[in-house]
Motif scaffolding. Structure first.
Motif, PDB file in Angstrom:
ATOM      1  N   ASP A 165      23.077  49.301  37.742  1.00 17.27           N
ATOM      2  CA  ASP A 165      23.403  50.017  36.508  1.00 17.27           C
ATOM      3  C   ASP A 165      24.246  51.241  36.815  1.00 17.27           C
ATOM      4  O   ASP A 165      23.898  52.051  37.689  1.00 17.27           O
ATOM      5  N   TYR A 170      26.147  50.401  31.880  1.00 19.85           N
ATOM      6  CA  TYR A 170      26.753  49.078  32.016  1.00 19.85           C
ATOM      7  C   TYR A 170      26.208  48.403  33.278  1.00 19.85           C
ATOM      8  O   TYR A 170      25.988  49.058  34.307  1.00 19.85           O
ATOM      9  N   ARG A 171      25.992  47.103  33.184  1.00 21.25           N
ATOM     10  CA  ARG A 171      25.540  46.342  34.347  1.00 21.25           C
ATOM     11  C   ARG A 171      26.781  45.902  35.126  1.00 21.25           C
ATOM     12  O   ARG A 171      27.702  45.275  34.578  1.00 21.25           O
ATOM     13  N   ASN A 230      18.479  50.429  39.147  1.00 21.52           N
ATOM     14  CA  ASN A 230      18.069  49.030  39.016  1.00 21.52           C
ATOM     15  C   ASN A 230      18.894  48.093  39.909  1.00 21.52           C
ATOM     16  O   ASN A 230      19.461  47.095  39.461  1.00 21.52           O
ATOM     17  N   SER A 257      23.792  43.527  41.862  1.00 21.23           N
ATOM     18  CA  SER A 257      24.002  44.033  40.502  1.00 21.23           C
ATOM     19  C   SER A 257      23.267  45.362  40.365  1.00 21.23           C
ATOM     20  O   SER A 257      22.231  45.592  41.011  1.00 21.23           O
ATOM     21  N   TYR A 301      17.209  41.410  35.107  1.00 17.12           N
ATOM     22  CA  TYR A 301      18.061  42.303  34.336  1.00 17.12           C
ATOM     23  C   TYR A 301      19.064  41.512  33.499  1.00 17.12           C
ATOM     24  O   TYR A 301      19.171  40.283  33.605  1.00 17.12           O
ATOM     25  N   PRO A 325      25.625  40.972  34.432  1.00 21.02           N
ATOM     26  CA  PRO A 325      26.667  41.986  34.579  1.00 21.02           C
ATOM     27  C   PRO A 325      27.825  41.754  33.610  1.00 21.02           C
ATOM     28  O   PRO A 325      28.114  40.612  33.219  1.00 21.02           O
TER      29      PRO A 325
END
Length: 619
Positions: free
Chosen positions: A508, A564-565, A587, A506, A458, A461
């Motif tokens: 979403d 946003y991550r 995710n 991490s 991914y 962040p």
């Protein structure tokens, strides 16, 4: 189970398999002075029993330092001052309180003159421990508690830090195949671990869909025929404050309902004297103190403050409704969790006073309770129960068994603990600004944001969120436990800040969900005691009271519909600390350990200086 030289024997029982009844021995003649079953007046031959108790030890084998080794002794009104100041245990010689070598000695001294003495605890004996114990999965703490002759303990929420299977290993013994030092931990460095000599109790923790407890629900202590039943429980909200995976498949039941259901189980075995060991507690409010000018002042409560004697529990304290709801057959409650000292009487449902105690935390205090057991009613005389919190001062001889145990594990942990991983230019502390932001929280959040292990397939962040309760101590410039230079930070110091071995995660979240999380800081289960999440550089917000204001990322307003991550730890990612919105994240990807990210960031940014606290602004 074992028999001790003081004629104390133990029998532990679960909710499914009842313990075998033990016959009561009656001793000597005596005239009856009250009806059988009266808890307030002796009815026949009696025996005096001592109950020593403590709680929230958290693996503090060595003397805790800083605020962790400090308690309020008294108060003073300096000349010309408008307000009193606290007189703390820093003024003692030597300064500070706590340390298992001294706790063991104080307990041994307290037992002198008391041939019938039991030592019990109210949970969180392990977990969130300093590296000396944490590096060995808290096996050293269990060994130390065995050596100071602990008889019974409830489990607390931190007993579940490494999962309930690991808690069962703490009770039963055995070793983990952990790769001889994986994640800077090492089970059974001597090749064996025998587990707890004391009974670990978990009356309200059952396998989901069953009535089977994961550990015994109660323990019966037999003192020359005088039987006392101990029911041990953690707070029912434990799943909200521990890592979800560690308690998956378990059910945490209501404390009052659990204990009350066990009263007839114990009575069926001839046990009328019952004590609850409860890992839930209260918080004393301000204490009324009269200065040398004879004027009343509201001050921080002293370690020995008692309810009705200038101090009271905050009426919102969770222990109060629990104590008020427990069956009148229960004679006393030893509590914990809030890390506060108090000695209080709370009315039971029959309107009678019942003692509720707590001995602060980290082995700084213990509670000495004396009680009279009436052999004819086979019960505790309620009005005989007297309790006092006593300091674990460091002006006594150190217990040689505990000293030897500490020396052994310090040698084993030295290569890990003494490694200098970075430098700081000043103290980096948990002292909050008006909004709740701290310098140490900023450092940890920035370290999590910078950790590459959480990227995976991914994007990197852009926001890090850290729970304040996971930050356990300060980084102090002058600290030098291993002879390192001032400002040097060792791995041990870093570990003591973040001792949970949580994984970074991490995930979403939309802008709207992030705002929802921020509101959850002071609503829902956090309404009574807000928990201000620490945030990474570039993320900022304002609030007033319980109203969230502007939320920005790199100076731009957060967009509700944008994804946003975010990086956090697995405790928060599992909805811990009252932040359920994390459970709706998408995710989800697991990275490395939080302590590794912290250590790597310190190494890369040394010497580190505290930054301006301008990310969280209370208006």
């Amino acid at each position: 189970m074992h028999t001790r030289t003081t004629s104390i024997s133990r029998l532990a029982g679960g909710a499914v398999i009842a313990a075998t009844a033990v016959a009561l021995a009656l001793a000597g003649p005596g005239a009856a002075t009250a009806a059988p079953g009266d808890k307030n007046t002796p009815n026949g031959p009696t025996i005096d029993i001592q109950l020593l108790s403590f709680n929230d030890f958290h693996g503090n084998l060595e003397p805790p330092t800083g605020s962790s080794g400090r308690l309020v002794l008294d108060h003073a009104l300096p000349a010309g001052a408008a307000k009193p100041v606290d007189v703390t245990t820093d003024t003692l010689t030597p300064p500070g309180v706590g340390g298992v070598e001294y706790l063991a000695t104080h307990l041994a001294q307290a037992r002198e003159g008391h041939p019938y003495s039991l030592t019990v605890a109210a949970g969180d004996l392990i977990g969130a421990s300093p590296l000396l114990s944490g590096a060995f999965h808290d096996e050293p703490t269990i060994e130390a508690l065995n050596a100071l002759h602990l008889d019974v303990s409830a489990v607390g929420n931190h007993e579940f830090d490494e999962g309930y299977v690991e808690l069962q290993r703490m009770a039963d013994g055995g070793c983990i195949d952990d790769g001889d030092g994986a994640n800077n931990q090492n089970s059974c460095p001597d090749g064996t671990f025998d587990g707890a000599d004391f009974d670990y109790l978990a009356a309200n923790v059952v396998y989901e869909g069953t009535n089977e407890t994961i550990l015994p629900a109660y323990s019966i202590e037999n003192i020359k025929g005088a039987k006392i039943g101990f029911i041990g429980m953690t707070l029912k909200e434990t799943p909200d404050i521990v890592t979800a995976s560690g308690v998956a498949g378990l059910e945490f039941r209501d404390e009052v309902a659990t204990a009350n259901a066990l009263v007839p189980v114990l009575k069926a075995q001839g046990v009328n004297a019952i004590v609850v060991l409860l890992h839930q507690g209260g918080t004393p409010g301000q204490e009324t103190w009269y200065g040398p000018d004879n004027k009343p002042y509201q001050v921080n409560p002293s370690y020995d403050a008692a309810c009705g004697n200038g101090a009271e529990l905050d009426p919102m304290s969770p222990v109060i409704p629990i104590a008020k709801g427990l069956d009148p057959a229960i004679d006393m409650v030893v509590s914990g969790h809030t890390h506060q000292p108090y000695i209080c009487s709370i009315k039971d449902p029959a309107g009678n006073d019942r003692m509720v105690t707590s001995a602060s935390s980290f082995g700084r205090l213990f509670t000495d309770t004396t009680l009279t057991y009436d052999r004819r009613t086979q019960d505790i005389v309620r009005t005989s129960v007297q309790s006092e919190n006593l300091l674990v001062t460091r002006n006594v001889d150190r217990d040689p068994v505990e000293t030897q145990l500490i020396a052994k594990y310090k040698t084993l942990v030295a290569p890990i603990a003494s490694e200098v991983i970075g430098q700081i230019s000043a103290d980096i502390t948990r002292a909050p600004n008006a909004g709740g932001e701290t310098a140490l929280g900023d450092l940890i959040a920035d370290a999590q944001l910078a950790d590459p292990s959480v990227i995976g397939p991914y994007a990197a962040p852009v926001i890090a969120l850290m729970n304040p309760g996971g930050i356990r101590t300060d980084l102090t410039y002058s600290a030098s436990a291993w002879g390192e230079d001032p400002g040097d930070v060792t791995y041990e110091e870093a570990f003591n800040v973040q001792p949970f071995n949580n994984y970074l995660v991490s995930l979403d979240l939309t802008g709207a969900q992030i705002k929802e999380l921020l509101v959850q800081q002071w609503t829902g289960v956090n309404a009574a005691q807000p928990k201000v999440l620490q945030v990474s550089a570039g993320f900022a917000y304002t609030y007033s009271g319980t109203t969230l204001g502007q939320v920005t990322l790199n100076g731009q307003p957060l967009v509700d519909t944008t994804v946003y991550r975010v990086v956090t730890n697995n405790f928060l990612a599992g909805g811990g600390d009252g932040f359920p919105t994390f459970l709706a994240a998408g995710n989800v990807y697991y990275g490395g350990l939080d302590i590794d990210a912290f250590a790597a960031y310190l190494t890369a940014h040394s010497p580190y200086a505290p930054v301006a606290l301008d990310r969280i602004i209370k208006q």
